[in-house]
Motif scaffolding. Structure first.
Motif, PDB file in Angstrom:
ATOM      1  N   MET A 175       0.841  -1.177   0.000  1.00 29.76           N
ATOM      2  CA  MET A 175       0.000   0.000   0.000  1.00 29.76           C
ATOM      3  C   MET A 175       0.886   1.240   0.000  1.00 29.76           C
ATOM      4  N   ARG A 176       0.343   2.356  -0.447  1.00 33.36           N
ATOM      5  CA  ARG A 176       1.121   3.584  -0.580  1.00 33.36           C
ATOM      6  C   ARG A 176       0.767   4.567   0.525  1.00 33.36           C
ATOM      7  N   VAL A 177       1.808   5.221   1.059  1.00 30.32           N
ATOM      8  CA  VAL A 177       1.643   6.306   2.026  1.00 30.32           C
ATOM      9  C   VAL A 177       2.609   7.423   1.655  1.00 30.32           C
ATOM     10  N   VAL A 178       2.302   8.619   2.131  1.00 30.66           N
ATOM     11  CA  VAL A 178       3.186   9.765   1.940  1.00 30.66           C
ATOM     12  C   VAL A 178       3.907   9.992   3.262  1.00 30.66           C
ATOM     13  N   PHE A 179       5.222  10.143   3.185  1.00 31.92           N
ATOM     14  CA  PHE A 179       6.047  10.353   4.368  1.00 31.92           C
ATOM     15  C   PHE A 179       6.749  11.685   4.212  1.00 31.92           C
ATOM     16  N   LYS A 180       6.515  12.608   5.173  1.00 32.67           N
ATOM     17  CA  LYS A 180       7.092  13.950   5.128  1.00 32.67           C
ATOM     18  C   LYS A 180       7.965  14.182   6.352  1.00 32.67           C
ATOM     19  N   LEU A 181       9.143  14.721   6.109  1.00 34.58           N
ATOM     20  CA  LEU A 181      10.022  15.130   7.198  1.00 34.58           C
ATOM     21  C   LEU A 181      10.326  16.609   7.024  1.00 34.58           C
ATOM     22  N   PHE A 182      10.286  17.354   8.126  1.00 35.39           N
ATOM     23  CA  PHE A 182      10.465  18.792   8.068  1.00 35.39           C
ATOM     24  C   PHE A 182      11.787  19.229   8.679  1.00 35.39           C
ATOM     25  N   ALA A 183      12.208  20.437   8.273  1.00 34.06           N
ATOM     26  CA  ALA A 183      13.430  21.080   8.768  1.00 34.06           C
ATOM     27  C   ALA A 183      14.624  20.150   8.536  1.00 34.06           C
ATOM     28  N   SER A 184      15.485  20.028   9.519  1.00 34.63           N
ATOM     29  CA  SER A 184      16.717  19.238   9.357  1.00 34.63           C
ATOM     30  C   SER A 184      16.450  17.752   9.122  1.00 34.63           C
ATOM     31  N   LEU A 185      15.284  17.270   9.500  1.00 30.74           N
ATOM     32  CA  LEU A 185      14.974  15.845   9.311  1.00 30.74           C
ATOM     33  C   LEU A 185      14.846  15.468   7.837  1.00 30.74           C
ATOM     34  N   SER A 186      14.546  16.428   6.977  1.00 31.90           N
ATOM     35  CA  SER A 186      14.368  16.093   5.560  1.00 31.90           C
ATOM     36  C   SER A 186      15.629  15.501   4.939  1.00 31.90           C
ATOM     37  N   ASP A 187      16.780  15.754   5.548  1.00 31.73           N
ATOM     38  CA  ASP A 187      18.030  15.161   5.051  1.00 31.73           C
ATOM     39  C   ASP A 187      18.047  13.641   5.181  1.00 31.73           C
ATOM     40  N   LEU A 188      17.151  13.083   5.984  1.00 27.34           N
ATOM     41  CA  LEU A 188      17.094  11.631   6.177  1.00 27.34           C
ATOM     42  C   LEU A 188      16.340  10.924   5.053  1.00 27.34           C
ATOM     43  N   LEU A 189      15.648  11.682   4.218  1.00 28.40           N
ATOM     44  CA  LEU A 189      14.883  11.082   3.117  1.00 28.40           C
ATOM     45  C   LEU A 189      15.822  10.676   1.980  1.00 28.40           C
ATOM     46  N   PRO A 190      15.404   9.696   1.177  1.00 32.45           N
ATOM     47  CA  PRO A 190      16.257   9.258   0.061  1.00 32.45           C
ATOM     48  C   PRO A 190      16.358  10.329  -1.021  1.00 32.45           C
ATOM     49  N   ALA A 191      17.328  10.183  -1.887  1.00 36.81           N
ATOM     50  CA  ALA A 191      17.607  11.164  -2.942  1.00 36.81           C
ATOM     51  C   ALA A 191      16.420  11.366  -3.884  1.00 36.81           C
ATOM     52  N   GLU A 192      15.587  10.362  -4.078  1.00 37.56           N
ATOM     53  CA  GLU A 192      14.468  10.478  -5.027  1.00 37.56           C
ATOM     54  C   GLU A 192      13.263  11.219  -4.451  1.00 37.56           C
ATOM     55  N   ARG A 193      13.433  11.849  -3.325  1.00 36.60           N
ATOM     56  CA  ARG A 193      12.334  12.579  -2.697  1.00 36.60           C
ATOM     57  C   ARG A 193      11.922  13.771  -3.549  1.00 36.60           C
ATOM     58  N   ARG A 194      10.701  14.232  -3.298  1.00 38.72           N
ATOM     59  CA  ARG A 194      10.208  15.474  -3.905  1.00 38.72           C
ATOM     60  C   ARG A 194      10.124  16.494  -2.781  1.00 38.72           C
ATOM     61  N   GLY A 195      11.101  17.370  -2.709  1.00 39.71           N
ATOM     62  CA  GLY A 195      11.129  18.339  -1.614  1.00 39.71           C
ATOM     63  C   GLY A 195      11.356  17.631  -0.297  1.00 39.71           C
ATOM     64  N   ASN A 196      10.376  17.706   0.589  1.00 41.46           N
ATOM     65  CA  ASN A 196      10.515  17.086   1.907  1.00 41.46           C
ATOM     66  C   ASN A 196       9.641  15.848   2.066  1.00 41.46           C
ATOM     67  N   LEU A 197       9.245  15.234   0.946  1.00 41.02           N
ATOM     68  CA  LEU A 197       8.367  14.062   1.064  1.00 41.02           C
ATOM     69  C   LEU A 197       8.731  12.972   0.082  1.00 41.02           C
ATOM     70  N   VAL A 198       8.323  11.766   0.440  1.00 43.23           N
ATOM     71  CA  VAL A 198       8.421  10.616  -0.455  1.00 43.23           C
ATOM     72  C   VAL A 198       7.079   9.891  -0.429  1.00 43.23           C
ATOM     73  N   ASP A 199       6.707   9.389  -1.570  1.00 46.73           N
ATOM     74  CA  ASP A 199       5.518   8.546  -1.712  1.00 46.73           C
ATOM     75  C   ASP A 199       6.071   7.130  -1.727  1.00 46.73           C
ATOM     76  N   ILE A 200       5.767   6.351  -0.687  1.00 50.42           N
ATOM     77  CA  ILE A 200       6.425   5.053  -0.547  1.00 50.42           C
ATOM     78  C   ILE A 200       5.420   3.907  -0.450  1.00 50.42           C
ATOM     79  N   GLU A 201       5.904   2.749  -0.786  1.00 55.96           N
ATOM     80  CA  GLU A 201       5.158   1.503  -0.664  1.00 55.96           C
ATOM     81  C   GLU A 201       5.523   0.875   0.672  1.00 55.96           C
TER      82      GLU A 201
END
Length: 83
Positions: free
Chosen positions: A1-27
């Motif tokens: 199933m798909r969910v959207v995962f958003k990290l804000f401020a300094s936490l966004s650096d923890l997202l993978p390179a294929e992110r869109r801004g501060n979010l990833v749409d993940i399975e």
């Protein structure tokens, strides 16, 4: 199933390179909890200050039991300091 995962401020650096801004749409697998994604993306527990699912606050004690559903949006903010 798909969910959207958003990290804000300094936490966004923890997202993978294929992110869109501060979010990833993940399975994710059915039964995945908020805590599972916090662990998967190595968000330090003390940095997961404000955690919302679809705009609703998830208390620290509920994060390992709150199961995500198809289309949910999980957003996490670190503590904010000001002066």
């Amino acid at each position: 199933m798909r969910v959207v995962f958003k990290l804000f401020a300094s936490l966004s650096d923890l997202l993978p390179a294929e992110r869109r801004g501060n979010l990833v749409d993940i399975e994710v697998m059915p039964g995945t909890t908020v805590g599972d994604l916090i662990t998967r993306y190595r968000v330090p527990e003390k940095s997961a200050h404000l955690v919302l699912v679809n705009g609703h606050y998830i208390a620290p004690a509920a994060r390992n039991t709150h199961v995500l559903k198809e289309g949910d949006e999980l957003a996490i903010w670190p503590p904010i300091a000001g002066g």
